[in-house]
Design an enzyme around this catalytic site. Structure first.
Site, PDB file in Angstrom:
ATOM      1  N   ASP A   1       1.729   7.007   2.172  1.00 45.13           N
ATOM      2  CA  ASP A   1       2.344   8.182   1.524  1.00 45.13           C
ATOM      3  C   ASP A   1       3.530   8.623   2.377  1.00 45.13           C
ATOM      4  O   ASP A   1       3.449   9.605   3.120  1.00 45.13           O
ATOM      5  CB  ASP A   1       1.313   9.313   1.422  1.00 45.13           C
ATOM      6  CG  ASP A   1       0.100   8.898   0.605  1.00 45.13           C
ATOM      7  OD1 ASP A   1       0.202   8.881  -0.633  1.00 45.13           O
ATOM      8  OD2 ASP A   1      -0.931   8.556   1.214  1.00 45.13           O
TER       9      ASP A   1
ATOM     10  N   HIS B   1       1.435   4.827  -2.397  1.00 41.18           N
ATOM     11  CA  HIS B   1       1.105   5.709  -3.519  1.00 41.18           C
ATOM     12  C   HIS B   1       2.406   6.356  -3.988  1.00 41.18           C
ATOM     13  O   HIS B   1       3.042   7.077  -3.211  1.00 41.18           O
ATOM     14  CB  HIS B   1       0.116   6.788  -3.073  1.00 41.18           C
ATOM     15  CG  HIS B   1      -1.158   6.217  -2.530  1.00 41.18           C
ATOM     16  ND1 HIS B   1      -2.295   6.072  -3.299  1.00 41.18           N
ATOM     17  CD2 HIS B   1      -1.480   5.744  -1.295  1.00 41.18           C
ATOM     18  CE1 HIS B   1      -3.253   5.544  -2.549  1.00 41.18           C
ATOM     19  NE2 HIS B   1      -2.796   5.327  -1.339  1.00 41.18           N
TER      20      HIS B   1
ATOM     21  N   HIS C   1      -9.349   0.933  -1.661  1.00 42.85           N
ATOM     22  CA  HIS C   1      -9.371   1.550  -0.340  1.00 42.85           C
ATOM     23  C   HIS C   1     -10.811   1.473   0.176  1.00 42.85           C
ATOM     24  O   HIS C   1     -11.751   1.821  -0.551  1.00 42.85           O
ATOM     25  CB  HIS C   1      -8.985   3.028  -0.414  1.00 42.85           C
ATOM     26  CG  HIS C   1      -7.531   3.307  -0.601  1.00 42.85           C
ATOM     27  ND1 HIS C   1      -6.782   2.738  -1.591  1.00 42.85           N
ATOM     28  CD2 HIS C   1      -6.686   4.125   0.094  1.00 42.85           C
ATOM     29  CE1 HIS C   1      -5.532   3.194  -1.502  1.00 42.85           C
ATOM     30  NE2 HIS C   1      -5.448   4.033  -0.489  1.00 42.85           N
TER      31      HIS C   1
ATOM     32  N   GLU D   1     -11.325   3.350   5.582  1.00 43.58           N
ATOM     33  CA  GLU D   1     -10.305   4.262   6.139  1.00 43.58           C
ATOM     34  C   GLU D   1     -11.072   5.344   6.905  1.00 43.58           C
ATOM     35  O   GLU D   1     -11.094   5.346   8.128  1.00 43.58           O
ATOM     36  CB  GLU D   1      -9.457   4.861   5.009  1.00 43.58           C
ATOM     37  CG  GLU D   1      -8.411   5.868   5.499  1.00 43.58           C
ATOM     38  CD  GLU D   1      -7.675   6.588   4.358  1.00 43.58           C
ATOM     39  OE1 GLU D   1      -8.189   6.634   3.223  1.00 43.58           O
ATOM     40  OE2 GLU D   1      -6.584   7.138   4.632  1.00 43.58           O
TER      41      GLU D   1
ATOM     42  N   HIS E   1       0.868  -1.190   0.000  1.00 49.24           N
ATOM     43  CA  HIS E   1       0.000   0.000   0.000  1.00 49.24           C
ATOM     44  C   HIS E   1       0.897   1.230   0.000  1.00 49.24           C
ATOM     45  O   HIS E   1       1.333   1.711   1.041  1.00 49.24           O
ATOM     46  CB  HIS E   1      -0.923  -0.028   1.230  1.00 49.24           C
ATOM     47  CG  HIS E   1      -1.943   1.064   1.251  1.00 49.24           C
ATOM     48  ND1 HIS E   1      -3.169   0.931   1.870  1.00 49.24           N
ATOM     49  CD2 HIS E   1      -1.934   2.322   0.734  1.00 49.24           C
ATOM     50  CE1 HIS E   1      -3.864   2.037   1.742  1.00 49.24           C
ATOM     51  NE2 HIS E   1      -3.128   2.913   1.057  1.00 49.24           N
TER      52      HIS E   1
HETATM   53  N1  HPA Z   1      -6.546   7.403   1.165  1.00 46.20           N
HETATM   54  C1  HPA Z   1      -7.191   7.708   0.049  1.00 46.20           C
HETATM   55  N2  HPA Z   1      -6.577   8.194  -1.020  1.00 46.20           N
HETATM   56  C2  HPA Z   1      -5.260   8.377  -0.981  1.00 46.20           C
HETATM   57  C3  HPA Z   1      -4.545   8.083   0.144  1.00 46.20           C
HETATM   58  C4  HPA Z   1      -5.222   7.558   1.276  1.00 46.20           C
HETATM   59  O1  HPA Z   1      -4.670   7.247   2.349  1.00 46.20           O
HETATM   60  N3  HPA Z   1      -3.252   8.386  -0.148  1.00 46.20           N
HETATM   61  C5  HPA Z   1      -3.212   8.838  -1.420  1.00 46.20           C
HETATM   62  N4  HPA Z   1      -4.438   8.839  -1.931  1.00 46.20           N
HETATM   63 ZN    ZN Z   2      -3.680   4.775   0.431  1.00 45.99          ZN
END
Ligand code: HPA
Ligand code: ZN
Length: 319
Positions: free
Chosen positions: A271, A11, A189, A192, A9
């Site tokens: 990230d 980006h 995703h 979250e 995971h």
């Molecule tokens: N969540 C959703 N979108 C995203 C994330 C995340 O943690 N990081 C980069 N795009």
């Molecule tokens: Zn993410």
């Protein structure tokens, strides 16, 4: 911690460190509204997912050429390798670039230039996962998928990211069906900031094999039982959850409870340029803040290889 691990995971745009952002801004003649890397770093204080996404998308303005994307990915792979990453499944956000006039081919071929060299240069195998922005329309996702057809040999899976609440997985049924028909793996995703119902939808409507984040599943015991029964991998990102205020502090993170419940959890950095750590830093941080033993950390590392989109031979070599 340099224990061998897979990053599932991540980006790639979220690995853009301030120093590289300034170097690319200069190379491309892009004006950044920050006087220095220190000033930019000071802007990394987020109240929720959206406040992060605003900066994350804004800073992408410096990424313009194939070489920029290759340099970004190569810098990430070097850092990841130094922290024990042997295999990385890398998300990218095509719509965040095509919307700025950067062709999809520039993004994919630039990233692929670095990924192709990664086994030899960094000892890291890779996969590329194309994410759709869930706060854009379903039509835009379909158009993006069609535009990506000439590049699908480079892409292993599709994913779904960006602002979650109000954008349920079911909105993307059609593009996930097209991706499955083209032989791509599927992740999304979910859970979250969004509710457990979004995790169910990702499984039932989109047919995903892994859930990215998924921490809010813990609010729904029936869902937890299902995820345990089916051993659905959850790519959990504790440093991200704290920085985006999904969880108050690292000590409050549900990771130990998730492991205790028998969930198939992996540990990831999301990230890392924005959230304070790469894969090894993340292992170190959770080991320091949470009641986890050596066996838990080994289980997390082992899970990362089991949940990866590797075939059996590749998995053994990566471990
Ligand atoms: N969540 C959703 N979108 C995203 C994330 C995340 O943690 N990081 C980069 N795009
Ligand atoms: Zn993410």
């Amino acid at each position: 911690m340099s224990i061998p691990k897979a990053e599932l995971h991540l980006h790639i745009e979220g690995t853009l460190e301030p120093e590289l952002a300034f170097a690319l801004a200069e190379r491309n003649g892009v004006d950044l509204p920050y006087a220095s890397t220190e000033e930019l770093r000071q802007a990394y204080s987020f109240s929720d997912l959206q406040s992060f996404l605003d900066l994350y998308y804004a800073l992408m303005a410096v990424l313009r050429t194939e070489q920029d994307f290759a340099d970004l990915a190569d810098a990430y792979l070097a850092r990841a390798a130094a922290q024990g990453v042997r295999h990385a499944e890398v998300f990218f956000d095509p719509q965040a670039h095509t919307a700025r006039g950067v062709p999809l081919g520039t993004v994919v071929e630039g990233l692929a230039r670095a990924l192709d060299r990664a086994p030899e240069r960094h000892g890291v195998s890779t996969r590329l996962i194309m994410c759709f922005l869930r706060d854009e329309s379903a039509e835009s996702a379909l158009e993006t998928f069609e535009a990506a057809r000439p590049h699908l040999h480079r892409i292993s899976a599709v994913g779904l990211d960006s602002a979650e609440v109000g954008h349920p997985p079911s909105k993307f049924r059609a593009v996930y069906e097209a991706a499955a028909a083209a032989g791509l793996r599927r992740v999304a995703h979910a859970g979250e900031e969004g509710p457990p119902a979004y995790v169910r939808e990702a499984l039932d409507v989109l047919g995903v094999e892994r859930i990215d984040h998924g921490i809010r599943s813990m609010e729904d015991p029936d869902l937890v039982a299902r995820l345990v029964r089916d051993q659905v991998p959850l790519t959990v990102c504790p440093l991200s959850n704290v920085r985006l205020r999904c969880v108050d502090t690292l000590a409050d993170h549900p990771l130990p409870a998730m492991l205790d419940a028998g969930l198939m959890v992996t540990l990831n950095s999301d990230d890392p340029a924005y959230f304070g750590g790469y894969a090894g830093d993340t292992f170190d941080a959770v080991a320091g803040a949470l009641p986890l033993g050596e066996d838990d950390l080994r289980r997390l590392a082992r899970n990362s290889f089991l949940a990866a989109f590797l075939d059996d031979d590749e998995e053994l070599r990566a471990r």
